[in-house]
Design an enzyme around this catalytic site. Sequence first.
Site, PDB file in Angstrom:
ATOM      1  N   ARG A  20       0.830  -1.216   0.000  1.00 14.25           N
ATOM      2  CA  ARG A  20       0.000   0.000   0.000  1.00 14.25           C
ATOM      3  C   ARG A  20       0.859   1.259   0.000  1.00 14.25           C
ATOM      4  O   ARG A  20       0.576   2.210  -0.725  1.00 14.25           O
ATOM      5  CB  ARG A  20      -0.945   0.011   1.203  1.00 14.25           C
ATOM      6  CG  ARG A  20      -2.026  -1.054   1.129  1.00 14.25           C
ATOM      7  CD  ARG A  20      -2.832  -1.116   2.408  1.00 14.25           C
ATOM      8  NE  ARG A  20      -1.934  -1.439   3.509  1.00 14.25           N
ATOM      9  CZ  ARG A  20      -2.168  -1.153   4.779  1.00 14.25           C
ATOM     10  NH1 ARG A  20      -3.276  -0.529   5.138  1.00 14.25           N
ATOM     11  NH2 ARG A  20      -1.310  -1.483   5.723  1.00 14.25           N
ATOM     12  N   ASN A  38      -6.105  -2.757   2.468  1.00 15.30           N
ATOM     13  CA  ASN A  38      -6.066  -4.209   2.627  1.00 15.30           C
ATOM     14  C   ASN A  38      -7.484  -4.745   2.742  1.00 15.30           C
ATOM     15  O   ASN A  38      -8.336  -4.133   3.383  1.00 15.30           O
ATOM     16  CB  ASN A  38      -5.296  -4.604   3.890  1.00 15.30           C
ATOM     17  CG  ASN A  38      -3.802  -4.528   3.719  1.00 15.30           C
ATOM     18  OD1 ASN A  38      -3.291  -4.415   2.612  1.00 15.30           O
ATOM     19  ND2 ASN A  38      -3.083  -4.588   4.827  1.00 15.30           N
TER      20      ASN A  38
END
Length: 92
Positions: A20, A38
């Site tokens: 990320r 996520n």
Amino acid sequence: MSKIYIVAYVYGVVQGVGFRYSTQRQAQQLGVTGYAKNCDDGSVEVVASGNPQAVERLMEWIRQGGPRGARVDRLLTEPYPPTPFETFSIRY
């Protein structure tokens, strides 16, 4: 040039490897806004908006495996409703 909006679901070894954060950094360099998050199934959801070339470059970076330590097995993309994003953020 008009913006495009897509959501991408990234499967493979993409959690616990800085995916990320690296995606955020790549998106910021390309001028793409949106977010990375996520998912409970081990995938990462990436929503990207920006000019089509920049968004495609981000998707290509993801397709090629993203950051070191990650492994992308599958990338599914689909249109996303137009949404105003100011930055590219990480969602929890």
